[in-house]
Design an enzyme around this catalytic site. Structure first.
Site, short mmCIF file in Angstrom:
data_model
loop_
_atom_site.label_atom_id
_atom_site.label_comp_id
_atom_site.label_asym_id
_atom_site.label_seq_id
_atom_site.Cartn_x
_atom_site.Cartn_y
_atom_site.Cartn_z
CD GLU A 1 38.29 51.03 44.70
OE1 GLU A 1 38.06 50.37 43.65
OE2 GLU A 1 38.25 52.26 44.74
CB CYS B 1 36.97 52.93 40.16
SG CYS B 1 36.16 53.01 41.77
#
Length: 492
Positions: free
Chosen positions: A243, A277
């Site tokens: 991720e 993110c």
């Protein structure tokens, strides 16, 4: 003693490390990295603990995990302060992180049953069953922006599935990693089930290079994720869940309430000092008078955002970045964009030398050629103007990343079009890009991940499916396939 291996706290034999508060410079944590031999020691401990842990029933493993949830609740204030002081984020935001850690327990238990539980279907001559089995020994690499919540999203489902773990926190948040590990210790995890190794690049490389590793679960930058992917290439026997980051677009179309749209944009771009993110990195704004008014209001409100220390009162919206170096990298990125021809609308400013307190920056890049497709991990928002919605979608997809994408518009038809054409794992409508639900998958495609999203889907990469055809008795079929002869006649 800052490493936890096989149920014991031990001193690292690697390089010494000091962690300071990124705003005040106060020393928070001192210790030593794990060297390669200690990383191997942690792996041996995890391997030895795996058979017994995996053979426990889910109910027995769940007892330990729920005990950990209770400890999080009872130690919420202390852990909140540790995370806030170490990362620089305000107390209010660190508290939401610990709450998310607590909520993750029940969600992970439910996801285990829904995603990786057992199923059985009857057949005329028996049954077909689906079960799931743990991989074995998994490495978990934690990021610094959410040093409690994001590793927790790997560790909890992995433990529930029956895996054993070697956890390496970010070298920028060793204190938070140790604090969480001490709560797991109090929860009564058997020795070797969860091991903690501290360290930076060398420790991480030793961990990912372990031959006796069954998988690696990573949340962090795309650059590190690519390195791990290359390192584990040619090893399909090891599960790899990545991720990573994003160069995320937020499309502002027609808006009825400019202030509401500005609020959503600030939440998308600048919360956590831009260190999520999923933060909006590219603002795609429709050309015209309304877009002009929106942009002016965004700059005016963003100009009032003053970062502060974790415990300032009243609480600031954003705190410091993880380090002075990280803050300076954002300033450098802004200067480079300006040199390329960008038009600064709001200049980012370091409030004090030798701290990470950085004000937000906004720069318009419309018409500028060759803008790097890179994630600037901080409070810097780049703006492009567009004429048609089709053009906006093309601009949104013009990236190697594919984590999050958002649309602000009253028109459901445009959102439906975006859902069909967007290349992103998270596509939001009139919601901040930084919003997430643990009951939904979380992750991206392209340079943002390898199609193994976490959150609700984390259970998927923590266990492998086992299919079985079963019958409690064996009898000769009444009808045989052609060419089979079970008669008593003697063949001459």
């Amino acid at each position: 003693m800052t490493l936890w291996i096989n149920g014991d706290w031990i001193t690292g034999q690697g390089a010494s490390r000091v962690k300071r508060n990124p705003v005040s410079g106060e020393v928070l944590w001192q210790g030593n990295d794990a060297d390669a031999a200690q990383v191997e020691q942690a792996c041996r401990a995890a391997r030895a603990a795996f058979p017994r842990w995996a053979r426990l029933s889910l109910a027995e493993r769940q007892v330990v995990v729920e005990r950990f949830a209770g400890l999080l609740e009872r130690n919420k204030g202390e852990l909140t302060a540790i995370i806030a002081r170490e990362t620089g984020k305000p107390r209010w935001e660190a508290a939401t992180e610990v709450t998310a850690m607590i909520n993750k327990i029940a969600i992970s238990i439910k996801a285990y049953h829904v995603r990786t539980g057992e199923q059985r279907s009857e057949m005329p001559d028996g049954a077909a069953s689906l079960r799931h089995r743990p991989h074995g020994v998994l490495a978990v690499f934690g990021p610094y922006n959410f040093p409690g919540h994001l590793p927790n999203g790997h560790i909890v489902p992995a433990l529930l599935a029956g895996n054993t773990i070697i956890f390496k926190p970010s070298e920028l948040t060793p204190w938070s990693g140790e604090a969480v590990m001490r709560l797991w210790q109090q929860a009564g995890l058997p020795p070797g089930v969860l091991n903690l190794v501290q360290g930076g690049r060398e420790t991480g490389q030793a961990l990912s290079a372990l031959e006796d590793l069954d998988g690696l679960l990573f949340t962090g930058s795309a650059n590190t994720g690519y390195q791990l992917h290359r390192q584990l290439s040619g090893q399909p026997e090891k599960i790899l869940a990545l991720e990573m980051g994003g160069n995320n677009p937020l499309i502002i179309d027609e808006v009825a309430d400019i202030d509401a749209a500005v609020h959503l944009t600030i939440q998308s771009a600048f919360v956590t000092a831009g260190q999520r993110c999923t933060c909006a990195r590219r603002l795609l704004l429709k050309s015209g008078a309304q877009g002009d008014a929106f942009l002016a209001r965004l700059v005016a409100v963003s100009q009032r955002l003053t970062p502060g220390n974790w415990d300032d009162e009243p609480q600031p919206f954003i705190g410091g970045l993880i380090s002075e170096q990280a803050a300076q990298q954002v300033v450098t990125a802004w200067q480079q964009l300006e040199a390329m021809g960008g038009r600064t609308l709001l200049a980012p400013r370091l409030l004090q030398s030798e701290t990470s307190l950085l004000t937000p920056g906004i720069i318009e890049m419309t018409g500028v050629a060759g803008v790097p497709d890179e994630e600037v991990f901080g409070p810097l928002l780049r703006v492009w103007r567009y004429d048609s919605f089709e053009e906006a979608i093309l601009m949104a997809n013009n990236t190697r990343f594919g984590l999050s994408c958002g649309l602000v518009s009253p028109e459901r038809e445009k959102f439906d079009q975006l859902l069909l054409e967007a290349r992103a794992g998270i596509v939001n409508w009139n919601k901040p890009l930084t919003g997430a639900a643990s009951t939904a998958p979380f992750g991206g495609i392209g340079a943002s991940g390898n199609h193994r999203p976490s959150a609700w889907y984390a259970a998927d990469y923590c266990a492998w499916p086992m299919a079985s055809l079963e019958s409690d008795s064996l009898t000769l079929p009444a009808t045989l396939n052609p060419g089979l002869d079970f008669s008593d006649e003697v063949v001459r």
